[in-house]
Design a protein around this motif. Structure first.
Motif, PDB file in Angstrom:
ATOM      1  N   ALA A 209      23.706  -7.137   7.290  1.00 56.93           N
ATOM      2  CA  ALA A 209      24.762  -8.120   7.009  1.00 56.93           C
ATOM      3  C   ALA A 209      25.336  -8.688   8.308  1.00 56.93           C
ATOM      4  O   ALA A 209      25.650  -9.883   8.386  1.00 56.93           O
ATOM      5  N   LEU A 210      25.465  -7.855   9.335  1.00 55.38           N
ATOM      6  CA  LEU A 210      26.006  -8.343  10.604  1.00 55.38           C
ATOM      7  C   LEU A 210      24.966  -9.146  11.376  1.00 55.38           C
ATOM      8  O   LEU A 210      25.308 -10.099  12.089  1.00 55.38           O
ATOM      9  N   ALA A 211      23.719  -8.769  11.226  1.00 51.49           N
ATOM     10  CA  ALA A 211      22.664  -9.559  11.869  1.00 51.49           C
ATOM     11  C   ALA A 211      22.578 -10.939  11.223  1.00 51.49           C
ATOM     12  O   ALA A 211      22.348 -11.948  11.898  1.00 51.49           O
ATOM     13  N   LEU A 212      22.795 -10.988   9.918  1.00 52.88           N
ATOM     14  CA  LEU A 212      22.824 -12.282   9.236  1.00 52.88           C
ATOM     15  C   LEU A 212      24.013 -13.107   9.733  1.00 52.88           C
ATOM     16  O   LEU A 212      23.901 -14.307   9.998  1.00 52.88           O
ATOM     17  N   LEU A 213      25.155 -12.448   9.887  1.00 49.53           N
ATOM     18  CA  LEU A 213      26.344 -13.151  10.386  1.00 49.53           C
ATOM     19  C   LEU A 213      26.081 -13.715  11.779  1.00 49.53           C
ATOM     20  O   LEU A 213      26.404 -14.866  12.090  1.00 49.53           O
ATOM     21  N   ARG A 214      25.480 -12.888  12.643  1.00 49.47           N
ATOM     22  CA  ARG A 214      25.186 -13.337  13.993  1.00 49.47           C
ATOM     23  C   ARG A 214      24.268 -14.556  13.977  1.00 49.47           C
ATOM     24  O   ARG A 214      24.461 -15.514  14.719  1.00 49.47           O
ATOM     25  N   ARG A 215      23.273 -14.527  13.092  1.00 48.62           N
ATOM     26  CA  ARG A 215      22.350 -15.646  12.984  1.00 48.62           C
ATOM     27  C   ARG A 215      23.101 -16.919  12.579  1.00 48.62           C
ATOM     28  O   ARG A 215      22.892 -18.000  13.145  1.00 48.62           O
ATOM     29  N   LEU A 216      24.012 -16.769  11.615  1.00 53.15           N
ATOM     30  CA  LEU A 216      24.777 -17.933  11.155  1.00 53.15           C
ATOM     31  C   LEU A 216      25.659 -18.481  12.271  1.00 53.15           C
ATOM     32  O   LEU A 216      25.777 -19.695  12.444  1.00 53.15           O
TER      33      LEU A 216
ATOM     34  N   ARG B 151      31.735 -16.048  -0.453  1.00 53.10           N
ATOM     35  CA  ARG B 151      30.541 -15.646  -1.192  1.00 53.10           C
ATOM     36  C   ARG B 151      30.273 -14.174  -0.892  1.00 53.10           C
ATOM     37  O   ARG B 151      30.233 -13.762   0.259  1.00 53.10           O
ATOM     38  N   ASP B 152      30.004 -13.493  -1.940  1.00 50.45           N
ATOM     39  CA  ASP B 152      29.782 -12.054  -1.939  1.00 50.45           C
ATOM     40  C   ASP B 152      28.268 -11.825  -1.812  1.00 50.45           C
ATOM     41  O   ASP B 152      27.595 -11.587  -2.813  1.00 50.45           O
ATOM     42  N   ILE B 153      27.737 -11.933  -0.603  1.00 49.43           N
ATOM     43  CA  ILE B 153      26.279 -11.910  -0.438  1.00 49.43           C
ATOM     44  C   ILE B 153      25.766 -10.482  -0.312  1.00 49.43           C
ATOM     45  O   ILE B 153      26.154  -9.765   0.609  1.00 49.43           O
ATOM     46  N   LEU B 154      24.913 -10.074  -1.235  1.00 55.96           N
ATOM     47  CA  LEU B 154      24.282  -8.760  -1.139  1.00 55.96           C
ATOM     48  C   LEU B 154      23.063  -8.926  -0.237  1.00 55.96           C
ATOM     49  O   LEU B 154      22.064  -9.551  -0.624  1.00 55.96           O
ATOM     50  N   VAL B 155      23.165  -8.384   0.963  1.00 55.60           N
ATOM     51  CA  VAL B 155      22.148  -8.662   1.979  1.00 55.60           C
ATOM     52  C   VAL B 155      20.977  -7.689   1.810  1.00 55.60           C
ATOM     53  O   VAL B 155      20.822  -6.727   2.563  1.00 55.60           O
ATOM     54  N   THR B 156      20.213  -7.930   0.751  1.00 58.83           N
ATOM     55  CA  THR B 156      19.040  -7.101   0.480  1.00 58.83           C
ATOM     56  C   THR B 156      17.822  -7.946   0.123  1.00 58.83           C
ATOM     57  O   THR B 156      16.862  -7.431  -0.459  1.00 58.83           O
ATOM     58  N   GLU B 157      17.854  -9.224   0.471  1.00 56.28           N
ATOM     59  CA  GLU B 157      16.702 -10.081   0.202  1.00 56.28           C
ATOM     60  C   GLU B 157      15.638  -9.864   1.288  1.00 56.28           C
ATOM     61  O   GLU B 157      15.957  -9.576   2.438  1.00 56.28           O
ATOM     62  N   ALA B 158      14.388 -10.060   0.926  1.00 56.19           N
ATOM     63  CA  ALA B 158      13.306  -9.819   1.874  1.00 56.19           C
ATOM     64  C   ALA B 158      13.426 -10.696   3.117  1.00 56.19           C
ATOM     65  O   ALA B 158      12.990 -10.307   4.192  1.00 56.19           O
TER      66      ALA B 158
ATOM     67  N   LEU C 157      38.328 -17.203  -9.938  1.00 57.33           N
ATOM     68  CA  LEU C 157      37.059 -17.373 -10.638  1.00 57.33           C
ATOM     69  C   LEU C 157      35.951 -16.958  -9.683  1.00 57.33           C
ATOM     70  O   LEU C 157      35.897 -17.425  -8.544  1.00 57.33           O
ATOM     71  N   HIS C 158      35.091 -16.069 -10.163  1.00 59.28           N
ATOM     72  CA  HIS C 158      33.946 -15.633  -9.377  1.00 59.28           C
ATOM     73  C   HIS C 158      32.750 -16.443  -9.866  1.00 59.28           C
ATOM     74  O   HIS C 158      32.325 -16.298 -11.013  1.00 59.28           O
ATOM     75  N   LEU C 159      32.251 -17.300  -9.027  1.00 61.34           N
ATOM     76  CA  LEU C 159      31.226 -18.268  -9.442  1.00 61.34           C
ATOM     77  C   LEU C 159      29.996 -18.139  -8.573  1.00 61.34           C
ATOM     78  O   LEU C 159      30.098 -18.142  -7.342  1.00 61.34           O
ATOM     79  N   LEU C 160      28.862 -18.061  -9.208  1.00 61.30           N
ATOM     80  CA  LEU C 160      27.598 -18.023  -8.469  1.00 61.30           C
ATOM     81  C   LEU C 160      26.756 -19.229  -8.848  1.00 61.30           C
ATOM     82  O   LEU C 160      26.565 -19.500 -10.044  1.00 61.30           O
ATOM     83  N   LEU C 161      26.257 -19.914  -7.841  1.00 62.01           N
ATOM     84  CA  LEU C 161      25.347 -21.030  -8.074  1.00 62.01           C
ATOM     85  C   LEU C 161      23.978 -20.629  -7.542  1.00 62.01           C
ATOM     86  O   LEU C 161      23.831 -20.300  -6.357  1.00 62.01           O
ATOM     87  N   ALA C 162      22.986 -20.651  -8.417  1.00 63.21           N
ATOM     88  CA  ALA C 162      21.659 -20.164  -8.025  1.00 63.21           C
ATOM     89  C   ALA C 162      21.108 -20.943  -6.842  1.00 63.21           C
ATOM     90  O   ALA C 162      20.354 -20.405  -6.041  1.00 63.21           O
ATOM     91  N   ARG C 163      21.506 -22.183  -6.702  1.00 60.73           N
ATOM     92  CA  ARG C 163      20.973 -22.987  -5.594  1.00 60.73           C
ATOM     93  C   ARG C 163      21.308 -22.393  -4.237  1.00 60.73           C
ATOM     94  O   ARG C 163      20.628 -22.631  -3.250  1.00 60.73           O
ATOM     95  N   ASP C 164      22.394 -21.610  -4.163  1.00 53.27           N
ATOM     96  CA  ASP C 164      22.788 -21.034  -2.874  1.00 53.27           C
ATOM     97  C   ASP C 164      21.782 -20.009  -2.354  1.00 53.27           C
ATOM     98  O   ASP C 164      21.788 -19.678  -1.167  1.00 53.27           O
ATOM     99  N   PHE C 165      20.943 -19.480  -3.242  1.00 47.78           N
ATOM    100  CA  PHE C 165      19.951 -18.504  -2.780  1.00 47.78           C
ATOM    101  C   PHE C 165      18.851 -19.176  -1.944  1.00 47.78           C
ATOM    102  O   PHE C 165      18.161 -18.502  -1.180  1.00 47.78           O
TER     103      PHE C 165
ATOM    104  N   GLU D 217      18.946 -20.908   0.621  1.00 48.33           N
ATOM    105  CA  GLU D 217      19.078 -20.686   2.066  1.00 48.33           C
ATOM    106  C   GLU D 217      19.489 -19.247   2.379  1.00 48.33           C
ATOM    107  O   GLU D 217      20.000 -18.975   3.466  1.00 48.33           O
ATOM    108  N   GLY D 218      19.265 -18.346   1.414  1.00 47.27           N
ATOM    109  CA  GLY D 218      19.558 -16.932   1.683  1.00 47.27           C
ATOM    110  C   GLY D 218      21.029 -16.594   1.658  1.00 47.27           C
ATOM    111  O   GLY D 218      21.444 -15.529   2.111  1.00 47.27           O
TER     112      GLY D 218
END
Lengths: 346, 346, 346, 346
Positions: free
Chosen positions: B103-110, B245-252, C229-237, C239-240
């Protein structure tokens, strides 16, 4: 007793007129002195622009009329001090409404009863992004974040006691005054505190956040979920079940909750004003004093701490704060509070 | 290539023996020099006590052996500087493992791609309560919180750049060294940062918390929910749908995730070490250098900032930090990185 | 136009008297027919006990007086149907106030605009513990959870459309009626829905929880944090950076927010009533109809679904729901809404 | 004792070869019977495709070799029953790894000790979106969600006991089998349960969520924050301080935590397998049986419940489940567990 809104002050009648009509206020006035002196005005709610906090309040107090003055009491400690003196024997409060957030009032109660033990750390944040999102909202002569967010200073005093020293830095992006400040405090019992405010913290709309770590427990609260107190009691670790309790502060025996909805039906931000005004009017009419009500001495002390923050930031060094002449806010009611002030029963 | 653990150092064979047996390490040694000099030791993992970080690392580097040294590199900037010089041409890294939290490596990239814009505010917390919960764990000659929690300093540099000045305070309850510190920093671009660590923050077990506010977006992360990045992009407010955004950082395609479990199956803290060691061994064997790997120059800079924090706290005034001689950590790989170091293929 | 509260109905004057005095209501009445017929009553707010929802509402409608009737409209579909007929040409609404939660109104807007795509799954929970915590509160002839929590049925219809079939179970611990129910629904487009309510769910005070999964996005909301409101938009995936957005629904351009506090200052539960009544009074006075206002047809349909839940539970098998004669709630305003009803301007 | 991985089965040597090399496994085999019969195979880890769960396990058991078989034990209750018989006297477990999540093991311990009282409600969700996000991943002959997410059934049995009856619905969008199911259960003591799984729940990657409401307390857990147990004890309301405790399950005295990192350093999903295998190997080598280990009787019961879910959905009516012949899972260890199985000490 019925309280009536009799007059509304504002410089521009084109603006005050419709508001007065909507609220059923009979008259508008453009002269604040006239408001203070009007015979049908027994109590003054001073929510005028910051520069009028002092003059209007002093005018009312000179006539013996109770005043609830919005914060900051004054940005000038000298004026604040005169306001304190003028308030002797007259009910007078500062609009530090966050003391009336039920979750924070519950936290204060727990701290006062010693359930969190000695305060080790205190953190206060007030982050917003309105200026960063729209720099045109900066005004050349606007006030800075230390006084705009003086709730931070007040809640620090209420929950953790009078700070002993401060170091600080301020930053500016779009305004002539500071757009952000950070301050570190030493607390008398050996604890530490930090405060931070910003109007350029992207994405935060009203992140007023308070956290306290005591020797026996900790707690945190966030305005965006205003009804929740997160409370940890160290004793819960003894059986392996320690963790922050997610307390929904809507029970009838929680502070300020008795008159409201059934448990679980949340209150909003405006209820802090409702509770504060109820406490103030009760003080005026019945002579008691809810210890949550901020006195003018509290307002003065806030101004002193705000001044010390600016001096510390300018000098780049630690500034010692004089010991408070008043007892720590909220620890006991002022001794000299008048029994009652005369009000006609309408 | 197979990496084998050949020797384990420890002063007390009664302790190291069983560990070595469990891990399948052939020999234990009680002399750290013997470890560095052993012919079957090609790479040194220096996780010895802080006082040996310098001596053992220098002994290995003198023999041209790559070292991954645990943080802090040294508590003495002079020694840290000598270690930097000794590492010229030899792969050498500091164990700042939080850089490898996905998650922190992703933050650094952003941040590096500019998606958060200019950094306005940075906040780093590392709160624990082990000492408050059990004061007997204080040791007379133990180190203080500034170096124990030097991850805070490193991540500040990695994410927000080199700080320009610092003011700070430290507190002590149970130790001879500090049990808590707070520090405020000015960042070169006009931003601000605050760091705080405590081992007496009741109820927090591992609250390593990082928050960044940039002009275009903000983010926060917390070690207790290590796989999550909370990211806000200001552009989302344009359609009224802004929010963290509550990003679960477990995507490949998230950093360091490709070799692991299917999406949604969370990783633990130990994976930061797995990823760090993979990066370091790749550097040793193949000559590349993952920019997330902390160089000894990073370790030196951390020591310098830690020293400045203590000086600022002692003096009660702002201390200016010298401009970094190295580029900001993580912004580009060191130029002089050696192509490879000689390793036998076992 | 000024709206005045002129009469308050209640069987027990000892109870209604003080309430009327506090609210400034001139008269109390103990005969509900007298209330409906009083010449100074132009609009009826029917918040009487459930058994009077039908009789009082019908009496008012027969005199052409607009009624906002609390939910459930009626527990008897036959009576609900008669109420629908009686309301022809007269503004009449059911008190489904959750439609006016700003976060849920925003969700509805997003669904209607297709931003969540086709609805795949819907989950509604309403969990409380008041009965489990105090079994003495069970009353012999009280109503069950299906009608008490009919908000669940209404919000399902509003957000996901008319259910096509239902299976269900009910449970009883302390009451003569059901203390909990669970129901599963098939939605017309192939989606599924589940509803659950309990008054014995220990620890939950007001967990009204709604979750929707659509083909393009998902969302969830919880009454305990009502402004979010907790909202998820699939399009956001793509870009990871996909993740539930934590939207604080307090922006001026969010539904029902324009008249209220600055951004970030949260509203409470009572604002749902304020917005609902504003919409209803606007309908009465100006003739429009906020599509969020529940019509009596909505109230009838809720009663039909509630009845089907009980039949399905009793029979232990799937019950098919008749196609709604009205369009799905909230999808378009009723065609035959009267232009206005006559009101004196006081 | 050292455990060695001696052989790896797979139909395609081009795939198994590199994996075996990376893991240091000496041989690969393409014939599963050869694996079972190999003299250097003493224990079988059956993680083969679902269709081989039965045949490979039976082949190993016939030779007296312990097996840890992945779930589902079998999709055919008849086969599952034969597997149970074959396992008499041989250590045999099903890979229900969620029983070894420390937070869920703590919850189980609390329930078994009666700290939550009588179970009123249970809710289990397993929501993912991989199929909705990429419909090409549907396979013509793939299995449905009831068996793919049989963890839901197992955890229901472990935490709330054997269900007495079920009603259910299934849905299909992209597969030939079901892509989602919902099921409602009656529990023997009068409680209720609901389970739901979907592979088309947009935005959820691994939302395995469990919630239990008991008469004395409640708890919930979510795989995405795997180390956290949210626990509510009704007794905490007595002093106005009731709320879900946010327990970070990383203390040394929490289940399965003793061998791991210091408090506050979180574990990942893979640790559930580590703990399960440790328990299974301990059972094989030392003869004990961690009650968290799922027996083949548990696997059979899961298959029976899965079958009942499908029958209930097809019939559109409630299906009664036969009383379990075994005691409720996890309530007491199997009586007939063999003292030990013969293993060479390598």
């Amino acid at each position: 007793v019925t309280i009536r809104l009799t007059r509304l002050y504002g410089r521009n009648p084109a603006k005050t007129g419709p508001v007065a009509a909507e609220l059923g206020i009979g008259q508008t006035v453009t002269d604040w002195r006239a408001l203070a002196e009007a015979p049908d005005v027994d109590i003054v709610a001073n929510a005028a622009t910051n520069a009028l906090h002092g003059p209007l309040t002093l005018a009312a107090l000179e006539l013996g009329k109770p005043v609830l003055c919005e914060k900051p009491l004054s940005m000038d400690p000298g004026e604040a001090s005169r306001m304190c003196s003028a308030a002797a024997g007259i009910p007078a409060a500062v609009g530090f409404n966050y003391r009336f957030v039920p979750a924070l009032a519950l936290l204060r109660r727990l701290i006062q009863r010693g359930q969190l033990g000695q305060i080790r750390h205190y953190r206060g944040l007030y982050l917003q992004d309105w200026l960063g999102a729209d720099p045109r909202r900066a005004k050349a002569n606007g006030s800075g974040t230390v006084s705009d967010y003086s709730h931070l200073i007040d809640m620090l005093r209420v929950l953790a006691g009078e700070p002993a020293s401060v170091m600080a830095q301020t930053t500016r992006w779009h305004s002539e005054a500071d757009d952000a400040f950070q301050a570190l405090f030493a607390l008398p019992g050996g604890g530490t505190a930090s405060l931070e405010a910003s109007r350029c913290a992207t994405g935060w709309k009203g992140r007023h956040h308070i956290e306290v770590n005591g020797s026996l427990g900790s707690a945190w609260w966030d305005m965006e979920d205003i009804n929740r107190l997160h409370l940890l009691l160290a004793r819960d670790f003894a059986e392996g079940l320690g963790g922050y309790r997610d307390i929904l502060v809507t029970e009838a025996d929680h502070p300020y909750l008795a008159p409201w909805w059934p448990t679980g039906h949340v209150l909003g931000w405006e209820h802090t004003f409702t509770a504060m005004w109820r406490a103030f009017l009760t003080a005026v009419l019945d002579g008691g004093w809810d210890p949550a009500l901020a006195t003018f001495a509290d307002g003065l002390r806030s101004a002193e701490v705000a001044g010390a923050i600016y001096r510390a930031a300018a000098a780049g060094r630690t500034v010692t704060l004089p010991a408070g002449t008043s007892p720590p806010a909220g620890r006991k009611p002022d001794a000299g509070r008048p029994a009652a002030s005369v009000m006609e029963d309408k």
